[in-house]
Design an enzyme around this catalytic site. Structure first.
Site, PDB file in Angstrom:
ATOM      1  CE  LYS A 119      -4.119  -1.865   0.138  1.00 45.77           C
ATOM      2  NZ  LYS A 119      -5.182  -1.601  -0.876  1.00 45.77           N
ATOM      3  CG  ASP A 150      -3.966  -0.845  -4.074  1.00 38.42           C
ATOM      4  OD1 ASP A 150      -4.341   0.100  -4.808  1.00 38.42           O
ATOM      5  OD2 ASP A 150      -4.759  -1.551  -3.426  1.00 38.42           O
ATOM      6  CD  GLU A 176      -5.031  -2.995  -6.819  1.00 35.11           C
ATOM      7  OE1 GLU A 176      -6.105  -2.916  -6.194  1.00 35.11           O
ATOM      8  OE2 GLU A 176      -4.220  -3.927  -6.668  1.00 35.11           O
ATOM      9  CG  ASP A 221      -9.604  -2.329  -6.736  1.00 37.87           C
ATOM     10  OD1 ASP A 221     -10.751  -2.750  -6.957  1.00 37.87           O
ATOM     11  OD2 ASP A 221      -9.112  -2.311  -5.595  1.00 37.87           O
ATOM     12  CE  LYS A 245     -10.504  -5.301  -4.042  1.00 38.03           C
ATOM     13  NZ  LYS A 245     -10.302  -4.093  -3.217  1.00 38.03           N
TER      14      LYS A 245
END
Length: 362
Positions: A119, A150, A176, A221, A245
């Site tokens: 992250k 991400d 991401e 995402d 997801k």
């Protein structure tokens, strides 16, 4: 890009609301490390006829968005799912925005994982913090591991380009959601593919060469799961791959349809789910056609929670998780039960989202 045309599956019949509420248990499980602002993960767990299911959109999401999560939970809990093609899913380690010295302890929660997603772009932190954290991950895993980042849409175009230049030396697998908007993702890809104006030998020229040699890709995402049109990112050429997801996309069948339409490689991920939700993501990953998965999936995140809803959590072992559906543990559900006020809030939310699903079906 030419998209395939695959009709979206019709939604499955909804079970009665009274039945759904009767099997709902609301939990509040602490996170081992604060993760994107979340220190306690709340979720509605459904002890459904076909096995444990989960409804866990984050509290700040509105009912229109959360209704897709409920559709996924009801479909997974009450209906037969698509056939699976694999019985084990490789997963990545997920490293929150921690200090570099905390990285080894985080990675230890993901035994055997040779891919890590880190992250970055955490509010209140700097690019220097990100560089130090990613360096610590690369050094801990070695040169042959995959390292991803991400940003959760946290950068502007200029910040994203600067950050990816600064991180190029770590041979990133992909970045991401570096920016929030589809147009911004298109621009980041354009800029990273262009030759820098700096002369040869400058830092920018060298890092751009590293980016191009390492084929750093852009993954989408939020531009898929939070969009009214999840295929817009593919049509715009805004990403090299998609992160999908099951819950936010309305369930396994709908996610499979989106993947087929988009025609891009995918990674399946979770939203800090309990093992009940992880099982849904595992089933999606296992049902994808051969060639669609592009490496380890982000389904090991139950390891970031200090507790679960089962006595045998779906956490990584040897770098992957075997396909199975967890059995709910009454003692775990009791131990992590949310307060009566929060439980009532989640039941009201289920009722409102259920009404939206009924309305959409007519």
């Amino acid at each position: 890009m030419r998209l395939a045309h695959h009709p979206q599956p019709r939604p499955a019949a909804l079970p009665p609301l009274a039945e759904v509420l009767a099997v709902t248990r609301v939990v509040a499980i602490p996170a081992r490390t604060r993760f994107r602002g979340v220190s306690v993960r709340e979720a509605a767990i459904l002890d459904a006829p076909r096995g444990a299911s989960e409804f866990s959109p984050f509290p700040e999401y509105g009912d229109a968005e959360a209704a897709a999560w409920l559709a996924a939970a009801l479909d997974f809990g009450w209906h037969e799912q698509p056939a699976i093609l694999r019985d084990r899913i490789e997963v990545n380690a997920t490293v929150p925005a921690v200090a570099a010295e905390e990285v080894p302890a985080i990675l230890a929660r993901f035994p055997g994982c040779r891919t890590a997603k880190v992250k970055v772009a955490e509010r209140g932190q700097t690019l220097a913090d990100d560089v130090t954290r990613v360096r610590a991950v690369r050094e801990a895993l070695g040169g042959d591991a995959r390292v991803r980042i991400d940003a959760n849409g946290g950068w502007t175009v200029e910040e994203a380009v600067a950050a990816l230049r600064a991180l190029a030396e770590f041979d990133l697998d992909y970045a991401e959601q570096p920016c929030a908007g589809v147009d911004e993702l298109v621009e980041v890809r354009r800029r990273l593919g262009a030759r820098p104006e700096d002369g040869p030998g400058t830092a920018h020229a060298q890092s751009d060469a590293l980016l191009q040699a390492g084929a750093v890709r852009i993954a989408a995402d939020e531009s898929v799961r939070k969009a009214s049109d999840p295929l817009a990112v593919a049509r715009a050429g805004a990403a090299d791959l998609l992160v999908v997801k099951a819950q936010p996309l309305g369930g396994i069948r709908r996610a499979l349809g989106i993947v087929a339409e988009a025609g891009l490689p995918v990674i399946v991920s979770s939203a800090l789910d309990t093992s009940a939700g992880i099982a849904m993501g595992l089933h999606l990953a296992a049902a994808l056609p051969d060639g669609a998965l592009d490496g380890a999936c982000g389904l090991g995140t139950a390891a970031l929670l200090d507790g679960d809803v089962t006595a045998d959590p779906l956490v990584p072992q040897g770098g992957g998780i075997a396909m199975r559906r967890p059995t709910l543990d009454p003692e775990a559900l009791r131990r992590h039960a949310a307060s009566p006020e929060r439980a009532a809030w989640w039941r009201d939310r289920i009722t409102r989202c259920y009404a939206r699903l009924v309305g959409a079906a007519h």
